[in-house]
Design a protein around this motif. Structure first.
Motif, short mmCIF file in Angstrom:
data_model
loop_
_atom_site.label_atom_id
_atom_site.label_comp_id
_atom_site.label_asym_id
_atom_site.label_seq_id
_atom_site.Cartn_x
_atom_site.Cartn_y
_atom_site.Cartn_z
N VAL A 110 -5.25 1.43 7.46
CA VAL A 110 -3.87 1.78 7.75
C VAL A 110 -2.95 0.87 6.96
N LEU A 174 9.40 6.73 9.50
CA LEU A 174 10.07 7.89 8.89
C LEU A 174 9.10 8.98 8.46
N ALA A 175 7.88 8.61 8.09
CA ALA A 175 6.91 9.59 7.59
C ALA A 175 5.59 8.86 7.39
N PHE A 176 4.53 9.61 7.15
CA PHE A 176 3.28 8.95 6.76
C PHE A 176 2.50 9.85 5.81
N ARG A 177 1.66 9.22 5.01
CA ARG A 177 0.82 9.94 4.07
C ARG A 177 -0.65 9.70 4.39
N GLN A 178 -1.42 10.79 4.41
CA GLN A 178 -2.88 10.64 4.52
C GLN A 178 -3.47 10.90 3.14
N MET A 179 -4.28 9.98 2.64
CA MET A 179 -4.84 10.10 1.30
C MET A 179 -6.32 9.75 1.36
N HIS A 180 -7.14 10.52 0.65
CA HIS A 180 -8.59 10.32 0.71
C HIS A 180 -9.11 9.57 -0.51
N SER A 187 -10.55 6.75 3.52
CA SER A 187 -9.19 7.28 3.44
C SER A 187 -8.17 6.25 3.89
N LEU A 189 -4.15 5.90 5.74
CA LEU A 189 -2.90 6.41 6.30
C LEU A 189 -1.83 5.38 5.98
N PHE A 191 1.98 4.40 6.49
CA PHE A 191 3.13 4.69 7.34
C PHE A 191 4.40 4.10 6.72
N LEU A 231 5.87 10.51 -4.06
CA LEU A 231 6.01 9.62 -2.91
C LEU A 231 7.24 8.73 -3.07
#
Lengths: 281, 281
Positions: A110, A174-180, A187, A189, A191, A231
């Motif tokens: 994270v 405000l947002a989050f990105r999940q990336m592998h 992966s 996350l 935030f 991003l």
């Protein structure tokens, strides 16, 4: 957990390994004392036979790094690796023929990205010494990885303090990105957190940070890299929207578990939930 | 990655291990061929000396489970465990005296909770066969753990289909909970997702699910357990707010990385962002 079937009277090489039942019909062995691989082997074989008769499912063996000489034996008896931490390796095998329900290992780390604007509409940005942006002159928001057991909002405040010396308080996620496939096939996350600055003097950390400054938001947005990388563009859009008061993200609210007294945090759109509770319709 | 300093001319026991440079001033050794622990030991010692002279920082050794007989040797040379997956163990050591920047292992697993309501205001709920709620008669929303490399929205759709047979499409992420010490000292992020049902017939999965049904939302809310457990209560509040149209969560938007062509997803309050872009102020 209750301890099961340690047979003190048995011959040494027939002795069973001390084991605890878990909540899912399996057993857990935590090796602590050194033993010879041969002795471990015979005890493990005898124990596996016993557990099979008892209808046990998953069998876990935790081997501290000081007993690394026993790893090979467990593997030869059919155990696979489940996970490892600096001081131990956890192995597991599944006795029944039916589908395994062995829980997955941790899959994500994270990260946080901190969006911090002062009252001159300047964004707190850094240049990093390592990684892919090294030496490219690109200004980015401070980012970092949260520690084991750390809350997202706390990790954001800590990372900003470490990298730039600036004190902050948490405002909103405000947002989050999940990336592998970010590291070792795992992966991430990420935030994006908006924080409010409580101090303004920058003292950059030398190990990871090349430079740090308060940069006019327009300058950040005008960097060719910001224009090109979605991003970075979103970070600018979110920042502007939040400053204009036209964006609502998630806020952490403490909740308690029914199983113990520990507090965890639920991140919700508090504004929408509160409005609903307050308004009669 | 470029391969470095394999010295073919050296005596067998002085040979260096094949290694690749990483992006952070370190090297990675991926063992593939079986070798005797003694041979591995002498090669590792010679390699470590070389890497020290070259100013290398982190040294990684990936040992496949088939070569478990080499783990003890690496540990004796000062390597610690970094992480493990079913088929390999990764060890690491840090050569310089200054602060280590070895990246952390994965710290979180990612779960989903699926909130699905049909047009009779009935919530899709299950009773589980295992775990803490086993045999307690408590109806809960379907939950599950997402797979390595799986997107949150895709994992939610998959879990619901597996557990209940119901087809769904993703609507919105309403909230998430971060909780620590959930398994093996690791943390969990549980994402509460609202999905729209595309089919209604329930076919429950036998391995993990005791029972499944569409339950009037009021009945779910009235369960004593829902009243007592704040997460369950929030799920009801979020569900009602969403049905009334008074709540906005996050929606995934595809973004591309500047470093490769892969697509990842940014979860944002799309409604607020879109409104801002469309309105002139």
């Amino acid at each position: 957990m209750e301890e099961v079937f340690v047979e003190d009277g048995a011959r040494e090489d027939d002795q069973l390994l001390p084991a605890f039942n878990d909540d899912h019909g399996g057993v857990i062995v935590e090796l602590k004392e050194p033993m010879e691989p041969d002795n471990f082997h015979s005890r493990l074989k005898a124990s596996l036979f016993q557990w099979k008769l008892q209808g046990k499912k998953g069998v876990w063996i935790k081997i501290p790094i000081g007993l690394a000489n026993l790893v090979e034996t467990a593997v030869k008896e059919g155990f696979g690796y489940h996970h490892a931490e600096p001081d131990y390796l956890m192995l597991v095998t599944w006795i029944p023929v039916i589908d395994s329900t062995i829980p997955a290992n941790a899959t994500h780390r994270v990260g946080i990205g901190a969006i911090i604007v002062n009252d001159k509409r300047e964004l707190l940005v850094v240049q990093e010494k390592n990684g892919r942006l090294k030496g490219k002159g690109i200004w980015k928001i401070p980012t970092g990885v949260i520690d084991q057991g750390e809350d997202i909002f706390a990790g954001a405040i800590r990372e900003v303090k470490e990298e730039t010396g600036v004190d902050t308080e948490f405002v909103e996620l405000l947002a989050f990105r999940q990336m592998h496939k970010v590291f070792f096939g795992k992966s991430e996350l990420l935030f994006l957190c908006m924080l409010r600055p409580l101090s303004f003097e920058i003292q950059k950390q030398d190990l990871e940070i090349e430079a740090a400054q308060w940069m006019p938001l327009e300058e950040y947005a005008a960097q060719p890299f910001t224009q090109k990388h979605s991003l970075y563009k979103y970070i600018n859009d979110l920042c502007v929207a939040k400053l204009e008061g036209s964006y609502t993200g998630f806020t952490p609210r403490p909740i308690t578990s029914c199983f113990n007294d520990s507090i965890s945090y639920l991140y919700v759109n508090k504004q929408d939930l509160t409005r609903r509770v307050l308004s009669p319709n």
